[in-house]
Design a protein around this motif. Structure first.
Motif: not given
Ligand code: KIV
Ligand code: ZN
Length: 526
Positions: A3-25
């Motif tokens: 998954i791309d976590t580079s700056h891309g279209a978001q300018g200087e703000r780096e993309r942070v991935l959200i991994f949800d584990t409500t259904l597991r942890d």
């Protein structure tokens, strides 16, 4: 798939991935277990909300877990679907089978790396653990391209050994490296430093996305998660309402809103549509019956309430005097009067769409009937009333027992008496029982109709809105053989809601027993 976590279209703000584990942890903690349908419902909301990775369950744990992970994988529109597996080939293969059908499958495999876990839990030497890391990641990569490896109890692991494991996992093909604070022990400064140092010390660290996973034992899970991101992590593992083992996991809604509100010092961006946070919170609270504390950040009932005169005065002059984010930005609408008894099918369908529900024909007819009934009995019907009603309706759609009629005699005279009619697999059965109070009488009637040995572990009543005609939302938790089953019911009559909640919990318990029974008969040769 990476998954791309580079700056891309978001300018200087780096993309942070959200991994949800409500259904597991989240689901793993006592009392939070969800039915198959409830898990699908939660997964759909997470996917719609923009969660990047949904950890759907632990496929080897049970046939039920396997099936729900597989069905979530089949239905997911955008999110990567991950399943958890230990460092064991049977676990990994089972997990692969469950997530394979996803458009974007991930296998998440883990093993403990701290001295205390290796010695006492695994009873393995460090070199054997290192070999297990290589073998498990290699096995997982033989199934899918997207593999996450976690160093369980990572924050209490010796630094040199952690680095050796991380390097080996990446070399074997792991695309995400998670360093969990399994026991909620670390501090923000320490966690930032850990990520910086590991990324600097491990020669191939640029080949993987680093991930944080924090538990809340010292109340620092969200702060620690954000600190890990400061140290270079670009994936955050979290749960809705912060549910999870012991004191829980880092709360997704708090992380998302902290990044959004304090973007000046947290220059990142997530893919989460924050206006859906409240909907997700309410749904998870409803299906797990874990109430959200009133003063919980972001999604608590009081999170946007201004009680004191000074605050109210300030708010009237300028909302930003006491408000750092708007209620609308997290999906809290100004309490809206929706409809009354004259509202028709079309208006109701529009309202459901606005609230994010899409029901099949039969479910819609049932929901509409209950809405009309509610509107007849309750002067003002709010969005929250409709949400409580629909969430209960969806949760109870496959119940074996349904409350058809209930009459209760209560008051000072005693003994209190309940006459209850249940629809039991399509057959109507009635029983009269007495008890120490009306709720006890109702539960005794259910026990007489459906004999069982489960113990009542929790009985809880909450008002959905304000006013004496508000709907009551009742949660019942039953415990049997170490397993817990939660049911909920909503109705302006607290006693009817109580009967529904008990019947719902008992239906879940019976469904589980039936599944275990049929598994057992399949496994036992005739
Ligand atoms: O807390 C933990 O260490 C975990 C791992 C399985 C990722 O939940
Ligand atoms: Zn965990």
């Amino acid at each position: 798939m990476t998954i791309d976590t580079s700056h891309g279209a978001q300018g200087e703000r780096e993309r942070v991935l959200i991994f949800d584990t409500t259904l597991r942890d989240g689901e793993q903690c006592p009392g939070a277990s969800m039915t198959f349908e409830e898990k699908l419902q939660v997964a759909e909301v997470l996917d719609d909300m923009g969660v990047d990775i949904i950890e759907a369950g632990f496929p080897i744990a049970s046939q039920g877990d396997f099936e729900s992970v597989q069905e979530i994988a089949r239905r997911a529109k955008n999110a990567v679907i991950a399943g958890l597996s230990r460092a064991d080939f049977r676990d990994i293969d089972r997990c692969a089978e469950a997530v394979r059908v996803a458009r974007r499958p991930r296998i998440h495999t883990f093993i403990s790396t701290s001295p205390i876990h290796m010695k006492h839990k695994l009873q393995m030497e460090p070199e054997a653990v290192l070999q297990a890391v290589i073998d498990s990641v290699t096995r997982a990569r033989s199934h899918v391209d997207d593999v996450e490896w976690s160093a369980e109890d990572g924050t209490r692991t010796e630094f040199e050994f952690l680095c050796r494991c991380v390097e080996a996992a990446i070399k074997a093909g792991a695309t995400t490296i998670n360093i969990p604070d399994t026991v909620g022990y670390t501090t923000p400064e320490e966690y930032t430093h850990l990520f910086r140092s590991v990324r600097e010390a491990v020669p191939n660290s640029d080949k993987a996305v680093f991930s944080v996973h924090c538990h809340n034992d010292l109340g620092m899970a969200v702060a620690n998660s954000l600190a890990g991101v400061k140290g270079g992590a670009r994936q955050i593992e979290c749960t809705i309402n912060g549910i999870g083992e012991r004191a829980g996991n880092a709360a997704l809604e708090e992380i998302v809103m902290a990044i959004k509100t304090r973007n000046d010092v947290l220059p990142y961006v997530t893919g989460i549509q924050s206006t859906m946070l409240m909907r997700a919170s309410r749904l998870v609270a409803a299906v797990t019956s874990f109430p959200v504390q009133y003063n919980k950040a972001i999604v608590g009932r009081n999170a946007f309430a201004h009680e004191s005169g000074i605050h109210q005065d300030g708010m009237l002059k300028h909302t930003q005097t006491y408000e750092i984010m708007t209620p609308e930005s997290v999906g809290v609408k100004q309490t809206s009067l929706v409809m009354g008894k004259h509202s028709g099918r079309h208006a109701f369908a529009e309202k459901l769409k606005e609230l994010g529900y899409s029901l099949g024909d039969n479910a819609f007819q049932d929901a509409f009937r209950r809405f009309k009934d509610l509107a007849d009995r309750k002067k003002l019907v709010y969005d929250e009333d409709i949400e409580a009603l629909i969430d209960e309706e969806i949760g109870a759609a496959h119940d074996r027992f349904k409350v058809v009629a209930l009459t209760v005699i209560a008051g000072t005279g005693g003994p209190q008496k309940a006459t209850l009619t249940l629809d039991f697999d399509g057959r109507q059965v009635t029983r009269e029982s007495t008890g120490n109070g009306p709720v006890d009488a109702i539960f005794n009637a259910i026990k007489a109709l459906v004999p069982h040995s489960a113990k009542l572990a929790l009985y809880q009543v909450q008002a959905v809105t304000e006013g004496t005609d508000a709907q009551a939302e009742v949660s019942v938790r039953l415990e049997q053989d170490g397993r817990e089953f939660t049911g909920r019911g909503a109705d302006p009559d607290t006693l009817v809601a109580s009967a529904r909640a008990y019947a719902h919990a008992l239906s879940k318990l019976m469904a589980k027993q039936d599944r275990l029974h049929s598994q057992h008969s399949r496994a036992t040769p005739a």
